[in-house]
Design a protein around this motif. Structure first.
Motif, mmCIF file in Angstrom:
data_model
loop_
_atom_site.group_PDB
_atom_site.id
_atom_site.type_symbol
_atom_site.label_atom_id
_atom_site.label_comp_id
_atom_site.label_asym_id
_atom_site.label_seq_id
_atom_site.Cartn_x
_atom_site.Cartn_y
_atom_site.Cartn_z
ATOM 1 N N GLY A 10 -2.517 1.975 22.324
ATOM 2 C CA GLY A 10 -3.636 2.032 22.611
ATOM 3 C C GLY A 10 -4.782 2.617 21.878
ATOM 4 N N VAL A 11 -4.141 3.162 20.769
ATOM 5 C CA VAL A 11 -5.214 3.915 19.719
ATOM 6 C C VAL A 11 -6.134 2.946 18.668
ATOM 7 C CG1 VAL A 11 -3.716 6.028 19.940
ATOM 8 C CG2 VAL A 11 -3.294 4.273 18.218
ATOM 9 N N GLY A 12 -5.578 1.910 18.618
ATOM 10 C CA GLY A 12 -6.306 0.975 17.725
ATOM 11 C C GLY A 12 -5.659 0.513 16.472
ATOM 12 N N LYS A 13 -4.416 0.750 16.295
ATOM 13 C CA LYS A 13 -3.636 0.231 15.266
ATOM 14 C C LYS A 13 -3.695 -1.304 14.955
ATOM 15 C CE LYS A 13 0.335 1.342 16.474
ATOM 16 N NZ LYS A 13 0.075 1.525 17.988
ATOM 17 N N SER A 14 -3.412 -2.053 15.985
ATOM 18 C CA SER A 14 -3.427 -3.571 15.641
ATOM 19 C C SER A 14 -4.849 -4.066 15.454
ATOM 20 C CB SER A 14 -3.028 -4.243 17.013
ATOM 21 O OG SER A 14 -1.803 -3.828 17.324
ATOM 22 N N THR A 15 -5.758 -3.564 15.944
ATOM 23 C CA THR A 15 -7.256 -3.833 15.686
ATOM 24 C C THR A 15 -7.529 -3.391 14.065
ATOM 25 O OG1 THR A 15 -8.089 -3.425 18.018
ATOM 26 C CG2 THR A 15 -9.565 -3.473 16.343
ATOM 27 N N GLN A 16 -7.165 -2.282 13.831
ATOM 28 C CA GLN A 16 -7.444 -1.769 12.387
ATOM 29 C C GLN A 16 -6.581 -2.467 11.414
ATOM 30 O OE1 GLN A 16 -10.013 -0.070 11.140
ATOM 31 N NE2 GLN A 16 -10.687 -0.191 13.195
ATOM 32 N N ILE A 17 -5.395 -2.982 11.788
ATOM 33 C CA ILE A 17 -4.704 -3.973 10.795
ATOM 34 C C ILE A 17 -5.391 -5.173 10.650
ATOM 35 C CG2 ILE A 17 -2.379 -5.123 10.428
ATOM 36 C CD1 ILE A 17 -1.088 -2.662 11.659
ATOM 37 N N GLU A 18 -5.947 -5.815 11.771
ATOM 38 C CA GLU A 18 -6.443 -7.050 11.582
ATOM 39 C C GLU A 18 -7.826 -6.820 10.673
ATOM 40 O OE1 GLU A 18 -7.583 -10.762 11.956
ATOM 41 O OE2 GLU A 18 -5.824 -9.962 12.661
ATOM 42 N N CYS A 19 -8.674 -5.640 10.926
ATOM 43 C CA CYS A 19 -9.711 -5.572 10.029
ATOM 44 C C CYS A 19 -9.251 -5.284 8.536
ATOM 45 C CB CYS A 19 -10.669 -4.385 10.429
ATOM 46 S SG CYS A 19 -11.320 -4.587 12.223
ATOM 47 N N VAL A 20 -8.499 -4.327 8.321
ATOM 48 C CA VAL A 20 -7.986 -4.156 6.813
ATOM 49 C C VAL A 20 -7.250 -5.477 6.116
ATOM 50 C CG1 VAL A 20 -6.212 -2.664 5.646
ATOM 51 C CG2 VAL A 20 -7.699 -1.728 7.588
ATOM 52 N N SER A 21 -6.581 -6.183 7.125
ATOM 53 C CA SER A 21 -5.919 -7.451 6.363
ATOM 54 C C SER A 21 -7.163 -8.100 5.782
ATOM 55 C CB SER A 21 -4.987 -8.337 7.332
ATOM 56 O OG SER A 21 -5.974 -8.785 8.328
ATOM 57 N N VAL A 80 2.722 -3.883 1.049
ATOM 58 C CA VAL A 80 3.100 -4.240 2.832
ATOM 59 C C VAL A 80 2.257 -3.275 3.724
ATOM 60 C CG1 VAL A 80 4.883 -4.049 4.481
ATOM 61 C CG2 VAL A 80 5.473 -4.997 2.350
ATOM 62 N N ILE A 81 1.559 -3.798 4.794
ATOM 63 C CA ILE A 81 1.099 -2.878 5.659
ATOM 64 C C ILE A 81 1.909 -3.278 7.134
ATOM 65 C CG2 ILE A 81 -0.967 -2.364 7.096
ATOM 66 C CD1 ILE A 81 -2.762 -3.223 4.650
ATOM 67 N N SER A 82 2.525 -1.968 7.600
ATOM 68 C CA SER A 82 3.229 -2.186 8.781
ATOM 69 C C SER A 82 2.642 -1.464 9.824
ATOM 70 C CB SER A 82 4.799 -1.750 8.525
ATOM 71 O OG SER A 82 5.620 -1.740 9.543
ATOM 72 N N ASP A 83 2.587 -2.128 11.188
ATOM 73 C CA ASP A 83 2.375 -1.696 12.422
ATOM 74 C C ASP A 83 3.602 -0.754 12.874
ATOM 75 O OD1 ASP A 83 1.605 -1.078 15.181
ATOM 76 O OD2 ASP A 83 0.642 -3.029 15.401
ATOM 77 N N ARG A 84 3.565 0.523 12.510
ATOM 78 C CA ARG A 84 4.672 1.325 13.003
ATOM 79 C C ARG A 84 5.912 1.021 11.930
ATOM 80 N NH1 ARG A 84 4.495 1.376 19.230
ATOM 81 N NH2 ARG A 84 2.802 2.705 19.436
ATOM 82 N N GLY A 85 6.573 2.139 11.906
ATOM 83 C CA GLY A 85 7.792 2.417 11.076
ATOM 84 C C GLY A 85 8.541 3.885 11.394
ATOM 85 N N LEU A 86 9.027 4.263 10.330
ATOM 86 C CA LEU A 86 9.863 5.435 10.727
ATOM 87 C C LEU A 86 9.299 6.625 11.087
ATOM 88 C CD1 LEU A 86 10.809 7.617 7.752
ATOM 89 C CD2 LEU A 86 9.105 6.227 7.415
ATOM 90 N N ILE A 87 7.918 6.625 11.088
ATOM 91 C CA ILE A 87 7.499 7.960 11.911
ATOM 92 C C ILE A 87 7.520 7.686 13.449
ATOM 93 C CG2 ILE A 87 5.226 9.108 12.168
ATOM 94 C CD1 ILE A 87 6.363 9.543 9.414
#
Length: 191
Positions: A10-21, A80-87
């Motif tokens: 709910g913090v906006g990761k997916s929205t921002q990945i779409e914008c940045v892509s 590569v831009i990833s929506d989530r990972g090791l963090i």
């Protein structure tokens, strides 16, 4: 370059990945879990709520997805831009049980064959913002059902993991204007 977008739901990761892509058209966009064919199956197992997994089994499935991401995506793409990972992997595991952070770091490095992200964009949100966004979505996955206090603890653990690994991290206030956030991220990636 390997960039992680991290933050709780709910913090906006997916929205921002779409914008940045749209800005970085040469970036390969992926997500964890679910960026590979195997990962899609794991995503359904992990988030679908059909299985009640032990805490260790859950961690190991996320690590299996991470290892597949390394083999199928990270090793084959230069940007590569990833929506989530090791963090996320480390933070959710820390909040899920009595696990040692150094052991979790070791396991994640193993899954990634030692590769760490070049940059991390970490979204931070208040309790009120998280509740507002999650309630606006309708329906929760099995992790979101653990509650907002759990998610806030995960958010703090994400910051701790970034600091422990000494990663180049941009912390974003998730309540800011969408366009302002995109500009901050674009500058961070280009620097």
């Amino acid at each position: 370059m390997y960039i992680l977008f991290e933050g709780i739901d709910g913090v906006g990761k997916s929205t921002q990945i779409e914008c940045v892509s749209q800005i970085f058209k040469d970036a390969f966009i992926t997500k964890e879990p679910g960026g590979t064919a195997f990962g899609e199956i794991l995503r359904e197992i992990l988030l679908g709520g059909k299985f009640s997994l032990s805490k260790r089994a859950e961690i190991l499935l996320f690590l299996a997805d991470r290892a597949e991401t390394m083999d199928k995506i990270l090793s084959k793409n230069s940007f590569v831009i990833s929506d989530r990972g090791l963090i996320s992997g480390i933070a959710y595991a820390l909040k899920n049980g009595d696990f040692d952070i150094n052991e979790l770091v070791f396991l994640n490095k193993f899954a990634l064959n030692g590769l760490l992200p070049d940059k991390v964009v970490l979204f931070y949100a208040t309790k009120e913002l998280i509740l507002s966004r999650l309630n606006g979505r309708g329906g929760f996955d099995s992790i979101e059902k653990r509650g907002v206090e759990y998610l806030l603890g995960v958010q703090d653990a994400m910051r701790e993991a970034c600091e422990l690994l000494n990663l180049n991290t941009l912390i974003i206030d998730a309540s800011l204007n969408k366009n302002q956030i995109t500009k901050e991220i674009e500058k961070f990636i280009k620097d």
